[in-house]
Motif scaffolding. Structure first.
Motif, short mmCIF file in Angstrom:
data_model
loop_
_atom_site.label_atom_id
_atom_site.label_comp_id
_atom_site.label_asym_id
_atom_site.label_seq_id
_atom_site.Cartn_x
_atom_site.Cartn_y
_atom_site.Cartn_z
N PRO A 1 35.26 71.16 91.83
CA PRO A 1 36.16 70.14 91.28
C PRO A 1 35.41 68.84 91.04
O PRO A 1 34.45 68.52 91.73
N VAL A 2 35.87 68.11 90.02
CA VAL A 2 35.29 66.82 89.69
C VAL A 2 36.20 65.75 90.28
O VAL A 2 37.41 65.80 90.12
N THR A 3 35.61 64.80 91.00
CA THR A 3 36.40 63.76 91.67
C THR A 3 37.09 62.86 90.64
O THR A 3 36.68 62.78 89.48
N GLN A 4 38.12 62.15 91.09
CA GLN A 4 38.88 61.26 90.21
C GLN A 4 38.01 60.12 89.66
O GLN A 4 38.13 59.75 88.50
N SER A 5 37.12 59.59 90.49
CA SER A 5 36.25 58.50 90.00
C SER A 5 35.32 59.02 88.89
O SER A 5 35.07 58.32 87.91
N ALA A 6 34.84 60.24 89.04
CA ALA A 6 33.99 60.82 88.00
C ALA A 6 34.79 61.10 86.73
O ALA A 6 34.30 60.87 85.62
N ILE A 7 36.02 61.58 86.88
CA ILE A 7 36.87 61.84 85.71
C ILE A 7 37.15 60.55 84.95
O ILE A 7 37.05 60.51 83.72
N ARG A 8 37.48 59.49 85.66
CA ARG A 8 37.72 58.20 85.00
C ARG A 8 36.47 57.73 84.25
O ARG A 8 36.55 57.27 83.11
N ALA A 9 35.32 57.86 84.88
CA ALA A 9 34.07 57.45 84.23
C ALA A 9 33.77 58.33 83.01
O ALA A 9 33.32 57.83 81.97
N ALA B 1 35.18 57.67 75.53
CA ALA B 1 35.78 56.64 74.66
C ALA B 1 34.73 55.68 74.11
O ALA B 1 35.06 54.81 73.29
N GLY B 2 33.49 55.79 74.56
CA GLY B 2 32.42 54.94 74.06
C GLY B 2 32.29 53.60 74.76
O GLY B 2 31.63 52.70 74.25
N LEU C 1 34.70 65.90 75.43
CA LEU C 1 33.35 65.44 75.16
C LEU C 1 32.50 66.61 74.67
O LEU C 1 32.33 67.60 75.38
N ILE C 2 31.97 66.48 73.48
CA ILE C 2 31.12 67.51 72.90
C ILE C 2 29.66 67.07 73.07
O ILE C 2 29.27 66.00 72.61
N ILE C 3 28.88 67.91 73.71
CA ILE C 3 27.47 67.65 73.94
C ILE C 3 26.69 68.05 72.69
O ILE C 3 26.80 69.18 72.23
#
Length: 186
Positions: free
Chosen positions: A27-35, A41-42, A139-141
Motif C-alpha cells: 500500500p502507498v501511504t496517504q502522504s505519498a498519494i497526496r505528493a 498536477a505539475g 500518471l503516465i511514465i
C-alpha cells in the motif's frame, strides 16, 4: 466430479499473467498519494518514494516543492545507501520544441540487503501500473531508468533516454570472400 475439477483447473491456469509473476503490491501511504497527486498536477518536478520494510508500505521520502532539482543536481538527490523510486519531470528542448517528460528512476545500490533488492524489484511494476490506473493520480511514465548509483545520471543520459540517437547508416554484414581459384586441387 471430474468435469468440475477440470473446469477449476482451467480457471486457475488462465488467471495468471502470461508475462510472469505480478509482483508484490504494497500500500502507498496517504502522504505519498497526496505528493503523487501534486506531482501529477505539475506542482513540482521531483519526488522520491521508499519502501518502509517494517510497515510493508511505500512512503514519501522527499518532494521538491521549490523545484530546485535540476538535471545537473539530480545525481546528488539519489541515495548512495538506500533503494528509491524517483519520479522526475525532465523539462528540455528538442528540435526547437519545449518538452516535458516524466521519468521513473529505480535506484538500488549494492549496499542494500538482498531482501531490500528483492522488495524494490518486486514492487516496481505494480507501483507503475498503479500510478497509471489510479484516477486521482493518472500518471503516465514516459521512460524508465534503472541505476545503481546517482553518479550515473547526468543531463546527457536523460536526453539520450528520452530521445535515443538514431543510427542512420547501419552497416550491413559483409559476406566473406570465397576460396581463391589458384592452388592445388585435392
Amino acid at each position: 466430479e471430474r468435469e468440475r475439477v477440470k473446469h477449476e483447473e482451467k480457471q486457475v491456469g488462465n488467471s495468471g499473467d502470461a508475462s510472469g509473476l505480478p509482483g508484490v503490491t504494497f500500500p502507498v501511504t496517504q502522504s505519498a498519494i497526496r505528493a503523487l497527486q501534486q506531482f501529477s498536477a505539475g506542482e513540482f518536478d521531483f519526488l522520491q518514494l521508499y519502501i518502509d520494510i517494517s510497515r510493508e508500505s511505500i512512503d514519501l521520502s522527499f518532494a521538491d516543492l521549490d523545484n530546485s532539482v535540476t538535471p545537473h543536481s539530480l545525481c546528488d538527490k539519489i541515495s548512495p545507501n538506500e533503494g528509491r523510486y524517483t519520479l522526475y519531470r525532465y523539462k528540455h528542448t528538442h528540435e526547437g520544441d519545449r518538452i516535458s517528460s516524466i521519468l521513473f528512476i529505480y535506484s538500488i545500490t549494492s549496499v542494500c540487503s538482498i531482501k531490500e533488492r528483492m522488495l524494490y524489484s518486486s514492487c516496481k511494476n505494480p507501483l507503475i501500473a498503479g500510478l497509471a490506473s489510479d484516477p486521482t493520480i493518472a500518471l503516465i511514465i514516459d521512460r524508465r531508468l534503472e541505476i545503481e548509483e546517482g553518479s550515473e545520471v547526468d543531463e546527457s543520459l536523460l536526453y539520450d533516454i528520452v530521445h535515443p540517437p538514431t543510427n542512420i547508416a547501419k552497416k550491413k554484414f559483409d559476406k566473406p570472400p570465397g576460396p581463391s581459384k589458384g592452388g592445388a586441387r585435392r
